[in-house]
Write a protein that holds these residues in place. Structure first.
Motif, PDB file in Angstrom:
ATOM      1  N   THR A 149       0.854  -1.189   0.000  1.00 33.43           N
ATOM      2  CA  THR A 149       0.000   0.000   0.000  1.00 33.43           C
ATOM      3  C   THR A 149       0.891   1.241   0.000  1.00 33.43           C
ATOM      4  O   THR A 149       1.994   1.221   0.525  1.00 33.43           O
TER       5      THR A 149
ATOM      6  N   ILE B 153      -6.754   3.408   0.681  1.00 32.59           N
ATOM      7  CA  ILE B 153      -6.962   2.569   1.863  1.00 32.59           C
ATOM      8  C   ILE B 153      -8.028   3.133   2.793  1.00 32.59           C
ATOM      9  O   ILE B 153      -8.531   2.417   3.662  1.00 32.59           O
TER      10      ILE B 153
ATOM     11  N   ILE C  53       1.568  -8.353   3.240  1.00 30.16           N
ATOM     12  CA  ILE C  53       1.165  -6.967   2.985  1.00 30.16           C
ATOM     13  C   ILE C  53       2.190  -6.054   3.644  1.00 30.16           C
ATOM     14  O   ILE C  53       2.499  -6.200   4.837  1.00 30.16           O
TER      15      ILE C  53
ATOM     16  N   ASP D 171       2.617  -2.285   4.574  1.00 30.07           N
ATOM     17  CA  ASP D 171       1.830  -1.059   4.710  1.00 30.07           C
ATOM     18  C   ASP D 171       2.760   0.145   4.699  1.00 30.07           C
ATOM     19  O   ASP D 171       3.365   0.497   5.705  1.00 30.07           O
TER      20      ASP D 171
ATOM     21  N   ASN E 194      -4.072   7.367   8.263  1.00 33.76           N
ATOM     22  CA  ASN E 194      -3.082   6.682   9.074  1.00 33.76           C
ATOM     23  C   ASN E 194      -3.662   5.743  10.115  1.00 33.76           C
ATOM     24  O   ASN E 194      -2.949   4.877  10.617  1.00 33.76           O
TER      25      ASN E 194
ATOM     26  N   THR F 193      -5.241   2.005   8.077  1.00 31.07           N
ATOM     27  CA  THR F 193      -4.529   0.841   8.603  1.00 31.07           C
ATOM     28  C   THR F 193      -5.509  -0.243   9.026  1.00 31.07           C
ATOM     29  O   THR F 193      -5.279  -1.437   8.777  1.00 31.07           O
TER      30      THR F 193
ATOM     31  N   THR G  62      -6.719  -2.048   6.026  1.00 33.03           N
ATOM     32  CA  THR G  62      -5.665  -2.914   5.494  1.00 33.03           C
ATOM     33  C   THR G  62      -5.483  -4.143   6.377  1.00 33.03           C
ATOM     34  O   THR G  62      -5.247  -5.257   5.881  1.00 33.03           O
TER      35      THR G  62
ATOM     36  N   PHE H 212       1.999  -9.222   7.972  1.00 35.23           N
ATOM     37  CA  PHE H 212       1.854  -7.772   7.898  1.00 35.23           C
ATOM     38  C   PHE H 212       3.155  -7.097   8.309  1.00 35.23           C
ATOM     39  O   PHE H 212       3.636  -7.275   9.437  1.00 35.23           O
TER      40      PHE H 212
ATOM     41  N   PHE I 223       4.589  -3.443   8.901  1.00 32.88           N
ATOM     42  CA  PHE I 223       4.074  -2.089   9.101  1.00 32.88           C
ATOM     43  C   PHE I 223       5.223  -1.103   9.256  1.00 32.88           C
ATOM     44  O   PHE I 223       6.095  -1.277  10.111  1.00 32.88           O
TER      45      PHE I 223
ATOM     46  N   SER J 103      -2.228   2.767  15.527  1.00 33.87           N
ATOM     47  CA  SER J 103      -2.180   1.672  14.558  1.00 33.87           C
ATOM     48  C   SER J 103      -1.351   0.512  15.096  1.00 33.87           C
ATOM     49  O   SER J 103      -1.723  -0.658  14.939  1.00 33.87           O
TER      50      SER J 103
ATOM     51  N   TYR K  47       2.793 -10.101  12.453  1.00 37.14           N
ATOM     52  CA  TYR K  47       3.287  -8.787  12.034  1.00 37.14           C
ATOM     53  C   TYR K  47       4.713  -8.537  12.493  1.00 37.14           C
ATOM     54  O   TYR K  47       5.236  -9.202  13.381  1.00 37.14           O
TER      55      TYR K  47
END
Length: 358
Positions: free
Chosen positions: A10, A63, A78, A80, A102, A106, A109, A120, A122, A182, A197
């Motif tokens: 993204t 997003i 993903i 981000d 933001n 998130t 997503t 994920f 981030f 987030s 993540y």
């Protein structure tokens, strides 16, 4: 990890997202790389043709709109990289945009990741750390920069810089608050929806393809100002230009993300500070000198004594945790960043002048 691995990035036409997309596709041609972007940032549209030529799929999506993430495929990973990245954003009329992008973005997503069990990655920010504490880091004043003191009263800061144990219990800006919120929600999605993540708290990231401006992308802005012979300004702290940031070359960030993708079990559930570190730190005054040397152009530096709200005298990343955990550490210097940025501007002068020469 081999074969047709599918990765969604993204913010894929932004500075970080486009670089990661192109570098991953170049290194792993069999991977299916998809870049999603709303093209709001000026200059991001210039990356579409490059992505398509490289074999990266582009999706024009936002997003903030959950419907734009109702995609007809699943992704193994993903990344981000979509955000409103300016710490000054959210202090006025842009408040809703920052929160919607933001934080709500998130969440949207993360829901996509949960539906497809995607891992994920981030990209967070050093600006999750509170302004009041950052302002109270002990430093001394050298000839060209502020320097971290050996004696500190706050936990999580040393001569190496700011670590992950730095306190978090005060205000940090709306921008920083949305990124920290987030981070908290990412952990909730791990616990209740099975989203694995890793979080990277990045400081200044710089290098070619960054559309720099006053409130974000200062190194590219400085190179551009020197390239087109435009004056620069030192805001706050006596107008001396001694405030310091460390800078991470986009290629060093790619090396980190590449490691995390291919060693995810080793970083799963971790939060890391990731920056250029003390060896790649620079003051505005020093930045002016390096830019003059690299571009061959000298410009005037004007003093603006008044401190801007949300500004801080210095920030340097302590990479000790991530280096110990992964072996990763930055290898490019501030001189590399400025030289590579200069070469990019010089090669694409006609295309970049309407965007960067302002």
């Amino acid at each position: 990890m081999v074969g047709n691995i599918s990765i969604l990035i993204t913010g894929g036409c932004g500075f970080i997202g486009s670089n990661l997309s192109l570098l991953l596709k170049e290194k792993y041609p069999s991977y299916n790389i998809v870049a999603l972007d709303n093209l709001k940032r000026r200059g991001s549209e210039l990356n579409i043709s490059k992505l398509k030529e490289a074999g990266v799929e582009f999706i024009h999506g936002d997003i903030r709109n959950r419907e734009d993430l109702d995609l007809d495929r699943e992704f193994e990973y993903i990344i981000d990289a979509a955000a409103e990245p300016s710490v000054m954003a959210g202090m006025g009329a842009t408040l809703n945009y920052v929160i919607n992008t933001n934080l709500n973005g998130t969440i949207n997503t993360l829901e996509l990741a949960a539906r497809g069990r995607a891992k994920f990655i981030f990209l967070s920010t050093s600006r999750v750390y509170p302004i009041a504490y950052l302002e109270n880091i002990n430093y001394t004043e050298g000839a060209t920069r502020f320097e971290l003191s050996a004696e500190q009263t706050l936990r999580g800061v040393s001569e190496r810089g700011v670590s992950e144990s730095f306190p978090l219990d005060k205000a940090r800006s709306v921008y920083g608050a949305t990124k920290l919120a987030s981070e908290l929600l990412i952990e909730e999605f791990r616990e209740f929806f099975g989203v694995n993540y890793v979080i990277n708290r990045c400081g200044v990231i710089a290098g070619p393809h960054q559309m720099g401006k006053v409130d974000q992308g200062v190194i590219t802005l400085w190179v551009a100002r020197h390239y087109w012979r435009k004056d620069v300004s030192y805001f706050g702290y006596g107008g001396t230009g001694k405030q310091v940031r460390d800078a991470l070359h986009i290629l060093d960030l790619f090396d980190l993300v590449d490691y995390e993708l291919h060693n995810f079990d080793k970083v799963n559930g971790s939060i890391f500070n990731a920056g250029g570190g003390l060896q790649s730190s620079v003051s505005l005054q020093e930045l002016t000198g390096i830019c003059a040397r690299v571009t061959g152009n000298r410009v005037n530096a004007h003093a603006a004594n008044e401190n801007r709200k949300g500004d801080i005298p210095l920030y340097v990343t302590d990479n000790a945790k991530i280096t110990a955990h992964t072996g990763w550490q930055p290898t490019r210097t501030i001189n590399d960043i400025i030289t590579d940025t200069f070469k990019w501007i010089n090669k694409n002068e006609k295309q970049l002048k309407p965007i960067l020469d302002s």
